[in-house]
Design an enzyme around this catalytic site. Sequence first.
Site, short mmCIF file in Angstrom:
data_model
loop_
_atom_site.label_atom_id
_atom_site.label_comp_id
_atom_site.label_asym_id
_atom_site.label_seq_id
_atom_site.Cartn_x
_atom_site.Cartn_y
_atom_site.Cartn_z
N SER A 1 0.86 -1.24 0.10
CA SER A 1 0.12 -0.03 -0.05
C SER A 1 0.93 1.17 -0.04
CB SER A 1 -1.13 -0.15 1.40
OG SER A 1 -0.39 -0.10 2.44
N GLU B 1 1.15 5.68 0.77
CA GLU B 1 0.62 6.60 1.49
C GLU B 1 0.96 8.02 0.55
OE1 GLU B 1 0.64 6.71 5.67
OE2 GLU B 1 1.54 8.73 5.57
N ASP C 1 -1.07 15.17 15.38
CA ASP C 1 0.06 15.68 16.13
C ASP C 1 -0.49 17.30 16.49
OD1 ASP C 1 2.00 13.98 16.39
OD2 ASP C 1 2.64 14.20 14.50
N GLN D 1 4.50 3.36 12.50
CA GLN D 1 5.40 4.55 12.12
C GLN D 1 6.69 4.06 11.42
OE1 GLN D 1 6.02 7.39 11.32
NE2 GLN D 1 5.27 8.35 13.26
N GLN E 1 15.99 15.10 4.82
CA GLN E 1 14.42 14.95 5.03
C GLN E 1 14.61 13.44 6.09
OE1 GLN E 1 13.74 12.13 2.18
NE2 GLN E 1 11.94 13.09 1.30
N PHE F 1 12.33 13.89 9.56
CA PHE F 1 11.47 12.68 9.81
C PHE F 1 11.71 11.90 11.09
CE2 PHE F 1 9.86 13.71 5.63
CZ PHE F 1 8.48 13.74 6.03
N HIS G 1 3.54 -0.92 4.06
CA HIS G 1 2.75 0.22 3.45
C HIS G 1 4.23 1.34 3.57
CE1 HIS G 1 -0.42 3.35 3.93
NE2 HIS G 1 0.59 3.94 4.67
#
Length: 302
Positions: free
Chosen positions: A19, A21, A113, A185, A221, A225, A275
Amino acid sequence: MKVTELLRFARERGEPIFSFEFFPPKTEEGVRQLYETVEALRPLGPAFVSVTYGAGGSTRQRTLELVTRLKRETEVEAMAHVTCVGASREEIAAVLDEVAAAGVQNVLALRGDPPRGAKDFQPHPDGFRYASELVAFIRSQPERWRFCIGAGAYPEGHPETPDLVRDLANLKAKVDAGVDFLVTQLFFDNQAHFRFVDRARAAGIGVPILPGIMPFTNVDQAERFTAMCGAVIPQPLRAAMAARRDDPDGALQLGVAYASLQCAELLRRGVPGIHFYTLNRSPSSRAIVAALRASEPWRQGG
Ligand code: FAD
């Protein structure tokens, strides 16, 4: 189709699901490109695509528009992220009604968040403090909302609850409120994931757990994250990243290669799917899924 059914069919075929996102683009051009991306993913047989809900609920309308259009106009299954940030029960109910009316059967129920600049999460006076309350709310009206409900999980612990035992107890309560599957996560250390799944199973959490993988595309990046979500970058990977800080192509290639190895090991060890956090840049995840489909590590056991 519900994610739980997609998982069941895949399991019967002896295959994992993949999958992807996305976040809602800001411009029409961005939306057009996203459609092209979803079309380009189709040959790889994505199980579903999910659309994030901006921090502070900021993309709420764009999330709803995008997820409903994806459901209507593509043949790929969709999942809407929904958060509790800054919203009353009534407002959340309206969002859920809209998602249901569009025929979207899957929601990822999240607390969200704090908005940018805010330190702590402040629930709306007539809203929810924890994702478990949102899950219970959805389940309290089974005739109105028949969603398959996903929720977030944190292999290395959620940053606000460093005590892993307490975090797991909170996760168990969330799942017991009516969660059908979990998405983790992002993480870079597969051992952390395996340990987490073992602890979750021992605590009586039986729902499928989909690992979330981010093929990073640049070093800054990835560091940003991980700092935000508390994921650990193992030392050898940190060193490899540092060596490519000023080498964008090298960093991108490292991101793809590292994520491919991570996915291959996870699939060999029997995870039900992967994912991908695509950051709306799908070429990396497409390359990884193409290689995984070509090598079928899930048939190698281990
Ligand atoms: P919760 O499950 O409510 O947990 C939050 C914290 O509260 C944890 O520390 C938990 O241990 C603690 N807790 C839970 N219950 C209790 C209790 N009863 N008593 C005391 N402590 C408790 N954010 C967005 O804004 N938009 C998105 O689209 C989005 N997509 C995401 C997708 C995935 C797969 C994941 C994993 C996260 C995503 N997030 C998104 C980030 C998420 O909103 C944050 O991580 C947020 O801080 C926690 O959300 P949650 O739903 O996991 O919260």
